[in-house]
Design a protein around this motif. Structure first.
Motif, PDB file in Angstrom:
ATOM      1  N   LEU A  74       0.827  -1.206   0.000  1.00  0.00           N
ATOM      2  CA  LEU A  74       0.000   0.000   0.000  1.00  0.00           C
ATOM      3  C   LEU A  74       0.865   1.262   0.000  1.00  0.00           C
ATOM      4  N   VAL A  75       1.961   1.245   0.749  1.00  0.00           N
ATOM      5  CA  VAL A  75       2.879   2.399   0.737  1.00  0.00           C
ATOM      6  C   VAL A  75       3.357   2.667  -0.690  1.00  0.00           C
ATOM      7  N   GLU A  76       3.691   1.614  -1.400  1.00  0.00           N
ATOM      8  CA  GLU A  76       4.153   1.768  -2.789  1.00  0.00           C
ATOM      9  C   GLU A  76       3.070   2.360  -3.675  1.00  0.00           C
ATOM     10  N   LEU A  77       1.844   1.911  -3.498  1.00  0.00           N
ATOM     11  CA  LEU A  77       0.742   2.438  -4.303  1.00  0.00           C
ATOM     12  C   LEU A  77       0.438   3.891  -3.946  1.00  0.00           C
ATOM     13  N   PHE A  78       0.583   4.250  -2.673  1.00  0.00           N
ATOM     14  CA  PHE A  78       0.247   5.599  -2.235  1.00  0.00           C
ATOM     15  C   PHE A  78       1.310   6.623  -2.622  1.00  0.00           C
ATOM     16  N   THR A  79       2.488   6.180  -3.031  1.00  0.00           N
ATOM     17  CA  THR A  79       3.577   7.115  -3.338  1.00  0.00           C
ATOM     18  C   THR A  79       3.988   7.085  -4.811  1.00  0.00           C
ATOM     19  N   ASP A  80       3.189   6.443  -5.668  1.00  0.00           N
ATOM     20  CA  ASP A  80       3.601   6.343  -7.078  1.00  0.00           C
ATOM     21  C   ASP A  80       3.021   7.438  -7.957  1.00  0.00           C
ATOM     22  N   GLY A  81       2.354   8.416  -7.328  1.00  0.00           N
ATOM     23  CA  GLY A  81       1.876   9.572  -8.079  1.00  0.00           C
ATOM     24  C   GLY A  81       0.466   9.468  -8.619  1.00  0.00           C
ATOM     25  N   VAL A  82      -0.196   8.327  -8.459  1.00  0.00           N
ATOM     26  CA  VAL A  82      -1.558   8.169  -8.978  1.00  0.00           C
ATOM     27  C   VAL A  82      -2.561   8.575  -7.902  1.00  0.00           C
TER      28      VAL A  82
ATOM     29  N   THR B 134      -4.235   2.957   7.321  1.00  0.00           N
ATOM     30  CA  THR B 134      -3.804   4.079   8.166  1.00  0.00           C
ATOM     31  C   THR B 134      -2.285   4.079   8.343  1.00  0.00           C
ATOM     32  N   ASP B 135      -1.711   2.906   8.627  1.00  0.00           N
ATOM     33  CA  ASP B 135      -0.262   2.816   8.803  1.00  0.00           C
ATOM     34  C   ASP B 135       0.467   3.100   7.496  1.00  0.00           C
ATOM     35  N   ALA B 136      -0.087   2.600   6.395  1.00  0.00           N
ATOM     36  CA  ALA B 136       0.553   2.822   5.100  1.00  0.00           C
ATOM     37  C   ALA B 136       0.527   4.296   4.719  1.00  0.00           C
ATOM     38  N   LEU B 137      -0.579   4.966   4.985  1.00  0.00           N
ATOM     39  CA  LEU B 137      -0.683   6.381   4.648  1.00  0.00           C
ATOM     40  C   LEU B 137       0.289   7.208   5.485  1.00  0.00           C
ATOM     41  N   ARG B 138       0.404   6.863   6.765  1.00  0.00           N
ATOM     42  CA  ARG B 138       1.369   7.561   7.618  1.00  0.00           C
ATOM     43  C   ARG B 138       2.786   7.382   7.092  1.00  0.00           C
ATOM     44  N   ALA B 139       3.126   6.140   6.735  1.00  0.00           N
ATOM     45  CA  ALA B 139       4.461   5.879   6.216  1.00  0.00           C
ATOM     46  C   ALA B 139       4.692   6.571   4.874  1.00  0.00           C
ATOM     47  N   ALA B 140       3.673   6.574   4.028  1.00  0.00           N
ATOM     48  CA  ALA B 140       3.801   7.218   2.715  1.00  0.00           C
ATOM     49  C   ALA B 140       4.069   8.709   2.865  1.00  0.00           C
ATOM     50  N   GLU B 141       3.345   9.348   3.764  1.00  0.00           N
ATOM     51  CA  GLU B 141       3.546  10.786   3.979  1.00  0.00           C
ATOM     52  C   GLU B 141       4.914  11.072   4.578  1.00  0.00           C
ATOM     53  N   ALA B 142       5.433  10.123   5.351  1.00  0.00           N
ATOM     54  CA  ALA B 142       6.756  10.310   5.959  1.00  0.00           C
ATOM     55  C   ALA B 142       7.882  10.213   4.942  1.00  0.00           C
ATOM     56  N   THR B 143       7.632   9.660   3.765  1.00  0.00           N
ATOM     57  CA  THR B 143       8.676   9.562   2.751  1.00  0.00           C
ATOM     58  C   THR B 143       9.019  10.899   2.123  1.00  0.00           C
TER      59      THR B 143
ATOM     60  N   LEU C 230       7.455  11.992  -0.381  1.00  0.00           N
ATOM     61  CA  LEU C 230       6.966  11.918  -1.760  1.00  0.00           C
ATOM     62  C   LEU C 230       5.541  12.452  -1.837  1.00  0.00           C
ATOM     63  N   PRO C 231       5.105  12.910  -3.010  1.00  0.00           N
ATOM     64  CA  PRO C 231       3.729  13.400  -3.146  1.00  0.00           C
ATOM     65  C   PRO C 231       2.723  12.275  -2.854  1.00  0.00           C
ATOM     66  N   VAL C 232       1.746  12.569  -2.028  1.00  0.00           N
ATOM     67  CA  VAL C 232       0.714  11.587  -1.666  1.00  0.00           C
ATOM     68  C   VAL C 232      -0.652  12.226  -1.904  1.00  0.00           C
ATOM     69  N   ASN C 233      -1.469  11.582  -2.726  1.00  0.00           N
ATOM     70  CA  ASN C 233      -2.817  12.070  -2.998  1.00  0.00           C
ATOM     71  C   ASN C 233      -3.779  10.897  -2.789  1.00  0.00           C
ATOM     72  N   VAL C 234      -4.197  10.704  -1.532  1.00  0.00           N
ATOM     73  CA  VAL C 234      -5.011   9.549  -1.154  1.00  0.00           C
ATOM     74  C   VAL C 234      -6.187  10.012  -0.308  1.00  0.00           C
ATOM     75  N   VAL C 235      -7.375   9.530  -0.634  1.00  0.00           N
ATOM     76  CA  VAL C 235      -8.577   9.720   0.173  1.00  0.00           C
ATOM     77  C   VAL C 235      -9.002   8.350   0.682  1.00  0.00           C
ATOM     78  N   THR C 236      -9.425   8.257   1.942  1.00  0.00           N
ATOM     79  CA  THR C 236      -9.689   6.952   2.541  1.00  0.00           C
ATOM     80  C   THR C 236     -11.151   6.803   2.985  1.00  0.00           C
ATOM     81  N   ILE C 237     -11.678   5.613   2.760  1.00  0.00           N
ATOM     82  CA  ILE C 237     -12.997   5.216   3.261  1.00  0.00           C
ATOM     83  C   ILE C 237     -12.806   3.944   4.081  1.00  0.00           C
ATOM     84  N   ALA C 238     -13.339   3.922   5.285  1.00  0.00           N
ATOM     85  CA  ALA C 238     -13.262   2.732   6.136  1.00  0.00           C
ATOM     86  C   ALA C 238     -14.672   2.236   6.401  1.00  0.00           C
TER      87      ALA C 238
END
Length: 438
Positions: A104-112, A129-138, A140-148
């Motif tokens: 998920l971290v890889e998907l959240f940081t690949d620009g899509v 949630t953990d993946a999004l936190r890690a992605a933002e910590a890289t 890199l640009p992160v454009n993710v909206v989440t539904i739980a």
């Protein structure tokens, strides 16, 4: 809530990622994930990914599984990913979750630009949630909206257990991940109320403020169902598929769901044996699950043993014909500490398929699924099931048709495209705290 930046970016979302226990797991929400993925292809998403667990791990888990060769293919444009575990035997647990979260971290940081949806809070919402936190910590640009999406076992098997056992940390972990999502939803009003009640218990004991947040933010999103899969089954196809099983339309009562104590199959077996109207009918119990062996023993000891058939290899294409051909469909679910029926996807599928009347209980969210179109019996009451079977089988053809028509109309509100559209509307109208599928 979704922040203003994410609202302006909603129109650019092109990828949907769904994290779920997907096929071959026998679970209504596995099918829901498929339905949301298929509907997304018609709503402008150019890439849809279902991120789930390796087959070997699912087998090891003991979850009830469909035959692998009986799973319907996904449409082109839907990719199912099963990330491999990270680490070796020195990591006693969490290896598979680490693999899933890392992907998920890889998907959240690949620009899509991505809409990420989880079905089941534990562990799927936590993974996002953990993946999004890690992605933002890289950085890199992160454009993710989440539904739980919270389902029944999230509350009965996780949150409520944490409350009962006073495991505050585990409860806080799950609820904070849930409320940390941009859009937290529940599969029924019953589930929503159960979440709020559990949060209130945690707040009262520990001085937290989860309940107010849940009350304000958690909306209802009923499960997404592919209505086209069940509507208007071809009579010739129904007859042919039933013949392959040695069955004939109108000559059997059907149960089709997971074989677990909470589903009330033991009560159904007793009720079927006691029903005079069922003397010349078979009881078909279709499904698999943790109580399969025990229920076979119960059936073998029944006076109707020679008329009870178990089917543990029903594939996706066979469900609708079985439902369409039954004289009655019974799912007498009952509340258990480990599980409460918080909606009833199989019931809606049956209502779409036609066939005989639905017999069920008013447990959990079942009332929201069936409305006023089913014969309702008390829980733990085989005599009431017998009486309901006699009533269902004694209806005139006209009454059966009228009931089937009302059931089908009620079930249409759960069509996958309508459900997805309502979810997507939440992305641009986050101030709406609650909605109904009606």
């Amino acid at each position: 809530m979704i922040n203003s930046t994410r609202q302006t970016e909603f129109a650019s979302l092109r990828r949907l990622v769904i994290v779920v226990r997907a096929d071959p797991v026998i679970c209504g929400h596995s099918g829901e994930a498929r339905n949301l993925a298929e509907a997304a292809l018609t709503r402008g998403f150019t890439e849809v990914r279902i991120v789930t667990w390796p087959i070997a791990r699912l087998v090891e888990s003991g979850l009830p599984l469909k035959p692998l060769d009986g799973i319907a293919p996904y449409s082109e444009g839907i990719v199912v990913e099963r990330p491999e575990p990270v680490g070796d035997y020195k990591v006693p647990d969490g290896r598979y979750l680490s693999g899933l979260t890392g992907r998920l971290v890889e998907l959240f940081t690949d620009g899509v630009p991505t809409l990420a949806m989880s079905l089941y809070l534990s562990p799927h919402t936590i993974a996002i949630t953990d993946a999004l936190r890690a992605a933002e910590a890289t950085g890199l640009p992160v454009n993710v909206v989440t539904i739980a999406e919270a389902v029944g076992s999230d509350v009965t098997n996780v949150v409520r257990t944490c409350v009962e056992e006073n495991r505050f940390g585990a409860a806080a972990h799950v609820l904070s991940a849930y409320l940390g999502s941009d859009i937290p939803v529940a599969v029924s009003d019953y589930t929503r109320r159960l979440i709020i009640e559990s949060a209130e218990a945690i707040d009262a004991r520990h001085g937290t403020h989860f309940a107010a947040q849940c009350t304000e933010r958690v909306a209802i999103s009923y499960p997404a169902i592919d209505t086209t899969e069940f509507l208007d089954p071809d009579p010739a196809d129904v007859a042919a598929r039933l013949a392959q099983r040695g069955l004939a339309a109108g000559e059997y009562v059907l149960f089709l769901s997971r074989l677990a104590h909470a589903k009330g199959v033991d009560d159904l077996i007793a009720g079927f044996a006691a029903s005079r109207s069922c003397d010349d009918l078979q009881l078909v119990i279709a499904g698999n699950g943790p109580e399969a062996g025990l229920l076979r023993d119960v059936a073998a000891a029944s006076p109707a043993a020679d008329r009870i058939v178990f089917l543990d290899d029903v594939d996706d294409d066979e469900r609708s014909p079985l439902m369409a051909g039954c004289a009655a469909f019974a799912l007498p679910s009952k509340p258990r500490p480990e599980f409460v029926e918080t909606f009833g996807i199989a019931l809606v599928e049956k209502m779409l398929s036609g066939g005989g009347p639905v017999i069920t209980t008013d447990t959990g969210g079942i009332g929201e699924a069936v409305g006023d179109t089913a014969l309702i019996v008390p829980v733990d009451d085989p005599a009431a099931i017998a009486a309901a079977l006699d009533q269902a089988l004694g209806l005139s053809e006209e009454a059966r048709e009228e009931l089937a028509h009302r059931a089908r109309n009620h079930a249409m509100q759960f069509d996958r495209a309508l459900v997805l559209d309502r979810l997507l509307s939440r992305l641009v109208q986050p101030e709406v705290a609650e909605f109904s599928a009606a």
